[in-house]
Design a protein around this motif. Structure first.
Motif, PDB file in Angstrom:
ATOM      1  N   ARG A 197      67.904  36.109 -31.547  1.00 55.10           N
ATOM      2  CA  ARG A 197      67.803  37.316 -30.730  1.00 55.10           C
ATOM      3  C   ARG A 197      66.815  37.073 -29.603  1.00 55.10           C
ATOM      4  O   ARG A 197      65.918  36.226 -29.710  1.00 55.10           O
ATOM      5  CB  ARG A 197      67.342  38.518 -31.567  1.00 55.10           C
ATOM      6  N   ALA A 198      66.976  37.808 -28.522  1.00 53.34           N
ATOM      7  CA  ALA A 198      66.056  37.726 -27.393  1.00 53.34           C
ATOM      8  C   ALA A 198      65.954  39.103 -26.772  1.00 53.34           C
ATOM      9  O   ALA A 198      66.900  39.901 -26.839  1.00 53.34           O
ATOM     10  CB  ALA A 198      66.544  36.711 -26.358  1.00 53.34           C
ATOM     11  N   VAL A 199      64.801  39.391 -26.176  1.00 58.39           N
ATOM     12  CA  VAL A 199      64.606  40.659 -25.467  1.00 58.39           C
ATOM     13  C   VAL A 199      63.944  40.354 -24.128  1.00 58.39           C
ATOM     14  O   VAL A 199      62.878  39.736 -24.081  1.00 58.39           O
ATOM     15  CB  VAL A 199      63.727  41.641 -26.259  1.00 58.39           C
ATOM     16  N   LEU A 200      64.578  40.781 -23.077  1.00 60.51           N
ATOM     17  CA  LEU A 200      64.031  40.643 -21.733  1.00 60.51           C
ATOM     18  C   LEU A 200      63.645  42.039 -21.272  1.00 60.51           C
ATOM     19  O   LEU A 200      64.521  42.874 -21.015  1.00 60.51           O
ATOM     20  CB  LEU A 200      65.061  40.021 -20.793  1.00 60.51           C
ATOM     21  N   GLY A 201      62.341  42.324 -21.190  1.00 54.54           N
ATOM     22  CA  GLY A 201      61.865  43.660 -20.858  1.00 54.54           C
ATOM     23  C   GLY A 201      61.132  43.691 -19.533  1.00 54.54           C
ATOM     24  O   GLY A 201      60.318  42.816 -19.240  1.00 54.54           O
ATOM     25  N   ARG A 202      61.426  44.702 -18.718  1.00 53.55           N
ATOM     26  CA  ARG A 202      60.798  44.842 -17.407  1.00 53.55           C
ATOM     27  C   ARG A 202      60.328  46.279 -17.192  1.00 53.55           C
ATOM     28  O   ARG A 202      61.089  47.226 -17.360  1.00 53.55           O
ATOM     29  CB  ARG A 202      61.782  44.460 -16.291  1.00 53.55           C
TER      30      ARG A 202
END
Length: 430
Positions: free
Chosen positions: A115-120
């Motif tokens: 899993r991966a999470v790219l948060g901005r």
């Protein structure tokens, strides 16, 4: 469980039945030495229940099934940096791909997930987060009585504000890489089950920059934790077992803290209790015992005390599950030079209700009391939240979440904070 800390960065991998919330950060903890095994398939919780019309199908390839998903969400927070004064509000968006793999072998087991999470964040770039989590587990059955399980994990994680290891306003900016390796051997015959496990967890912390631009080097927090744990269970009946567990641990830091001795230590934990699964009523595990930490340096006072672990789920109706968890653990802290450890006491409650077969409601509450040994410092942490999960069909899931958290410290008003946040997400899965 999820903490306010703009959980915008850690997606929870969806299970085969329904997706979990994506925004949860993790504290500097290692997984349970020996996983709980109180589930005997006598009860099924609301979140575990199979829903044939809404469960994802996945892709089958040979003896393996793959469950991919893609999640996207937006949220708001009224205290981005978890500070007492000068609160700053902001919104964020995240994108979170994930996949799980399960085996359908006659005896052995293989599981894997990524899993991966790219948060901005919309305004404050220094709160942007990119995380990932890779896991692999394999179990080999040897005859009818023996099995060996190997497990490996590697992840990039952001800390929780309630970890107690550092100040919350620093924790929200603190990222680390964690590697975990474990091997467990199990013997089960008749009413007896014996397990022996060894594991190693390494933490490597990134440097961070505070909201005011001040840089902080975190090399002094890099550490390796090693454990050896043995557990013996005896089944009094098909529904009830008693168990005893003893474990030794060793913690080694790689860099000096403020040019003084490291918090290298050796630990011992002995606990006993019961685990149970009573059809239509409850299931869980309750245990208590003794925990001790001896530090190599005389700069830090050795610590010991009562250790508690408990997790119970109640089933008042087939459509409602109520869970309660309690824990008392001993952990290291970097908050002061004159103490090496603190007791973390927590109680958490959760209610899940199936309003419709495809609409699940959830509510969570948590209280945590942290006692820093050798000092008058006491910290209290509170969290409350609610979720609604709507499965439009087996391919699309909508989720809404509201959460509030607050932390107070008796002798440091500047470490107090509160935060309210809200989030909406959509998940596409196969």
């Amino acid at each position: 469980m999820k903490v306010k800390i703009y959980k915008l960065i850690a997606v929870a991998l969806t299970s085969a039945a329904w997706p979990a919330v994506a925004l949860a950060q993790e504290s500097v903890l290692v997984d349970t030495a020996i996983p709980d095994s109180f589930n005997r398939d006598r009860n099924v919780s609301v979140t575990e229940r199979s829903r044939p019309d809404f469960d994802p199908l996945g892709f089958v390839s040979g003896a393996f099934t793959f469950f991919p998903q893609m999640q996207a969400g937006v949220g708001l927070s009224d205290n981005v940096f978890l500070t007492r004064g000068d609160k700053r509000s902001d919104g964020y968006a995240y994108f979170a791909p994930a996949v799980t793999m399960t085996s359908d072998l006659p005896r052995d087991e293989i599981r894997a997930s990524a899993r991966a999470v790219l948060g901005r964040w919309f305004t404050y770039d220094n709160r942007n987060q990119n995380t990932f989590d890779l896991r692999l587990l394999g179990r080999k059955d040897i005859g009818d009585a023996y099995s060996v399980t190997g497990e490996a994990q590697y992840a990039r994680i952001y800390e929780q504000p309630n970890s107690g290891a550092i100040d919350p306003s620093t924790a929200v900016l603190s990222a680390f890489n964690r590697s975990y390796f474990a091997v467990r051997g199990r013997y089960a015959f008749g009413r007896v089950q014996a397990t022996l496990g060894v594991d190693r967890t390494a933490f490597t912390f990134d440097d961070l920059v505070l909201a005011n631009g001040t840089p902080i080097n975190q090399d002094s927090r890099d550490q390796v934790q090693q454990r050896l744990t043995a557990e013996l269970q005896y089944a009094v009946s098909p529904s009830l077992s008693v168990y005893g567990q003893v474990g030794g641990s060793k913690v080694e830091y790689s860099t000096l803290l403020f040019n003084v001795d490291n918090r290298d230590s050796k630990g011992l934990r002995v606990v006993g209790g019961v685990n149970f699964d009573l059809a239509g009523l409850m299931r869980g595990k309750l245990g208590a015992g003794y925990i001790k930490r001896d530090y190599d340096s005389p700069l830090y006072k050795d610590a010991d005390g009562v250790s508690v672990e408990g997790q119970v789920e109640f089933f008042p109706t087939p459509l409602t599950t109520v869970g309660v968890a309690v824990a008392r653990t001993l952990r290291d802290t970097n908050l002061a030079l004159n103490t090496g450890a603190f007791f973390d006491n927590s109680v958490t409650a959760r209610v899940d209700h199936e309003l419709l077969v495809n609409l699940l409601l959830g509510a969570t509450g948590e209280y945590r009391r942290q006692v820093y040994l050798g000092t008058p410092t006491r910290a209290d942490y509170y969290r409350a939240g609610g979720t609604a999960t709507y499965m439009a069909n087996r391919f699309v899931v909508l989720r809404g979440e509201l959460g509030w958290q607050r932390r107070t410290v008796n002798d440091n008003p500047n470490s107090r904070f509160s935060e309210f946040r809200g989030e909406l997400s959509i998940t596409f899965r196969r």
